[in-house]
Scaffold this motif. Structure first.
Motif, mmCIF file in Angstrom:
data_model
loop_
_atom_site.group_PDB
_atom_site.id
_atom_site.type_symbol
_atom_site.label_atom_id
_atom_site.label_comp_id
_atom_site.label_asym_id
_atom_site.label_seq_id
_atom_site.Cartn_x
_atom_site.Cartn_y
_atom_site.Cartn_z
ATOM 1 N N ALA A 176 3.723 15.502 4.236
ATOM 2 C CA ALA A 176 3.342 15.539 5.651
ATOM 3 C C ALA A 176 4.070 14.458 6.453
ATOM 4 O O ALA A 176 4.432 14.677 7.614
ATOM 5 N N ALA A 177 4.294 13.309 5.829
ATOM 6 C CA ALA A 177 4.894 12.184 6.545
ATOM 7 C C ALA A 177 6.402 12.332 6.718
ATOM 8 O O ALA A 177 6.957 11.920 7.738
ATOM 9 N N VAL A 178 7.093 12.916 5.721
ATOM 10 C CA VAL A 178 8.563 12.903 5.750
ATOM 11 C C VAL A 178 9.190 14.238 6.122
ATOM 12 O O VAL A 178 10.385 14.287 6.431
ATOM 13 N N ALA B 253 14.868 7.723 9.439
ATOM 14 C CA ALA B 253 15.332 7.610 10.821
ATOM 15 C C ALA B 253 16.711 6.970 10.875
ATOM 16 O O ALA B 253 17.586 7.392 11.647
ATOM 17 N N MET B 254 16.923 5.951 10.026
ATOM 18 C CA MET B 254 18.225 5.289 9.979
ATOM 19 C C MET B 254 19.304 6.260 9.518
ATOM 20 O O MET B 254 20.387 6.343 10.124
ATOM 21 N N ILE B 255 19.035 7.021 8.464
ATOM 22 C CA ILE B 255 20.011 7.984 7.955
ATOM 23 C C ILE B 255 20.309 9.048 8.999
ATOM 24 O O ILE B 255 21.462 9.445 9.197
ATOM 25 N N SER B 256 19.274 9.489 9.696
ATOM 26 C CA SER B 256 19.455 10.489 10.745
ATOM 27 C C SER B 256 20.416 9.978 11.819
ATOM 28 O O SER B 256 21.242 10.736 12.345
ATOM 29 N N ASP B 257 20.330 8.702 12.117
ATOM 30 C CA ASP B 257 21.194 8.103 13.141
ATOM 31 C C ASP B 257 22.615 7.870 12.621
ATOM 32 O O ASP B 257 23.583 7.996 13.389
ATOM 33 N N VAL C 49 9.986 6.418 5.884
ATOM 34 C CA VAL C 49 10.217 7.126 7.145
ATOM 35 C C VAL C 49 11.223 6.353 8.005
ATOM 36 O O VAL C 49 12.092 6.945 8.660
ATOM 37 N N ASP C 50 11.134 5.031 7.990
ATOM 38 C CA ASP C 50 12.119 4.215 8.710
ATOM 39 C C ASP C 50 13.525 4.446 8.143
ATOM 40 O O ASP C 50 14.510 4.513 8.896
ATOM 41 N N ASN C 51 13.621 4.542 6.809
ATOM 42 C CA ASN C 51 14.912 4.827 6.181
ATOM 43 C C ASN C 51 15.460 6.182 6.626
ATOM 44 O O ASN C 51 16.661 6.336 6.870
ATOM 45 N N THR D 291 0.848 -1.189 0.000
ATOM 46 C CA THR D 291 0.000 0.000 0.000
ATOM 47 C C THR D 291 0.885 1.240 0.000
ATOM 48 O O THR D 291 2.080 1.183 0.340
ATOM 49 N N ILE D 292 0.296 2.354 -0.378
ATOM 50 C CA ILE D 292 1.033 3.618 -0.331
ATOM 51 C C ILE D 292 1.483 3.900 1.098
ATOM 52 O O ILE D 292 2.595 4.386 1.330
ATOM 53 N N GLU D 293 0.639 3.558 2.059
ATOM 54 C CA GLU D 293 0.982 3.784 3.460
ATOM 55 C C GLU D 293 2.197 2.941 3.874
ATOM 56 O O GLU D 293 3.069 3.416 4.617
ATOM 57 N N GLU D 294 2.285 1.716 3.383
ATOM 58 C CA GLU D 294 3.422 0.856 3.715
ATOM 59 C C GLU D 294 4.708 1.386 3.097
ATOM 60 O O GLU D 294 5.777 1.387 3.740
ATOM 61 N N LEU D 295 4.638 1.845 1.846
ATOM 62 C CA LEU D 295 5.822 2.404 1.196
ATOM 63 C C LEU D 295 6.286 3.667 1.914
ATOM 64 O O LEU D 295 7.487 3.899 2.091
ATOM 65 N N THR D 296 5.321 4.464 2.336
ATOM 66 C CA THR D 296 5.666 5.684 3.069
ATOM 67 C C THR D 296 6.296 5.354 4.410
ATOM 68 O O THR D 296 7.301 5.957 4.810
#
Length: 308
Positions: free
Chosen positions: A217-219, A188-192, A184-186, A175-180
């Protein structure tokens, strides 16, 4: 105005006839084959123009006698993760060039990036699990980009997997929600993992106005050094969608100081250069330091694949 590009790079481009202070900047998408060629020993039996050397193909580091243009894009998606990449780009330095690193989003979305479990995933839950477990490969992408890039794009899970262009994508049934959420998880990983060796561009995806707005809105809470527009959020959505995306982001103050680079992915039509320059002029009313860039691999494909 303080340009994000080093003054010596701007000066070199100007000597070659390019105004990178006032116009959107083209980044040739140097592919792996071309990046290796400057390191190949010259063949005395090969018919080439007088005084031509393979090393002259390295047009981005200031040493070529043929052409000097210090702005390029180079993608991690061309290489197998967990390997050492040795070519004229990776041997170079960001002191003598500006490189925007691509994070392999296209290859990941296509299922062609060399993650074995992802390449053989037959249904989307297996693909999601393969990507979630690919910690070493994801970290390799981040570290490769940090080592080689002036700016780098974040790892997005492209929404075009939901279109006819994504019929062969292992993520086509997500779903679009799953891809989004995976994107967002990616982030967070890059931020860390980021070390500060390069700046990052948060990639904006979309299929239309609604999905683009939801993606923003999500990213958008992850503010790095700027933004990259891709898919239907960018030029593939046409001029109207580009304008809508950028105005939406402008009205949310996403081009404030510090968010100084806006990149448009995969542009092959020259008229866009004029449009992007006009957009840059407009956005500099909000952020005088903002620069806009765009890339295309077409020249390398036309010469290398089609011999034109």
């Amino acid at each position: 105005m303080q340009n994000i590009f080093k003054p010596e790079l701007v000066e070199r481009a100007e000597k070659s006839g390019f105004d990178v202070n006032n116009r959107a900047v083209y980044l040739p998408a140097v592919n792996e084959q071309f990046a290796k060629e400057p390191l190949v020993p010259d063949d005395p039996n090969r018919p080439v123009p007088n005084d031509f050397k393979n090393a002259d193909l390295n047009f981005w580091d200031g040493s070529s006698s043929l052409f000097d243009y210090p702005f390029i894009l180079h993608s991690a998606g061309q290489f197998s993760p967990l390997t050492e990449v040795d070519n004229a780009v990776t041997r170079g330095s960001n002191d003598t060039r500006f490189m925007l690193g691509d994070s392999a989003g296209f290859q990941i979305g296509s299922g062609t990036f060399n993650i074995p479990a992802l390449k053989v995933a037959e249904e989307y839950l297996a693909a999601v699990d393969a990507w979630e477990c690919a910690t070493n490969e994801k970290e390799w992408i981040v570290h490769w980009l940090e080592r080689n890039s002036s700016y780098a794009m974040t790892i997005d899970m492209p929404l075009w997997a939901k279109t006819t262009n994504g019929e062969k994508s292992p993520f086509r049934d997500c779903t679009i929600e799953e891809l989004t959420e995976m994107t967002v998880d990616n982030l967070a990983m890059i931020s860390d993992l980021q070390t500060g060796n390069c700046k990052w561009l948060n990639v904006i995806q979309g299929l239309d106005a609604s999905t683009t707005a939801n993606w923003i809105a999500a990213v958008s809470r992850y503010k790095f050094g700027g933004w990259a527009l891709a898919g239907g959020a960018g030029c593939r959505g046409g001029v109207e969608q580009v304008a809508r995306t950028i105005l939406t982001m402008r009205d949310q103050n996403l081009f404030d100081a510090g968010m100084d680079l806006l990149h448009m992915l995969g542009v092959s039509t020259p008229i866009w250069a004029v449009i992007f320059t006009r957009i840059q002029q407009h956005l500099r009313k909000q952020n005088p330091n903002l620069c806009m860039t765009f890339d295309s691999s077409s020249p390398f494909l036309m010469a290398g694949r089609y011999e034109q």
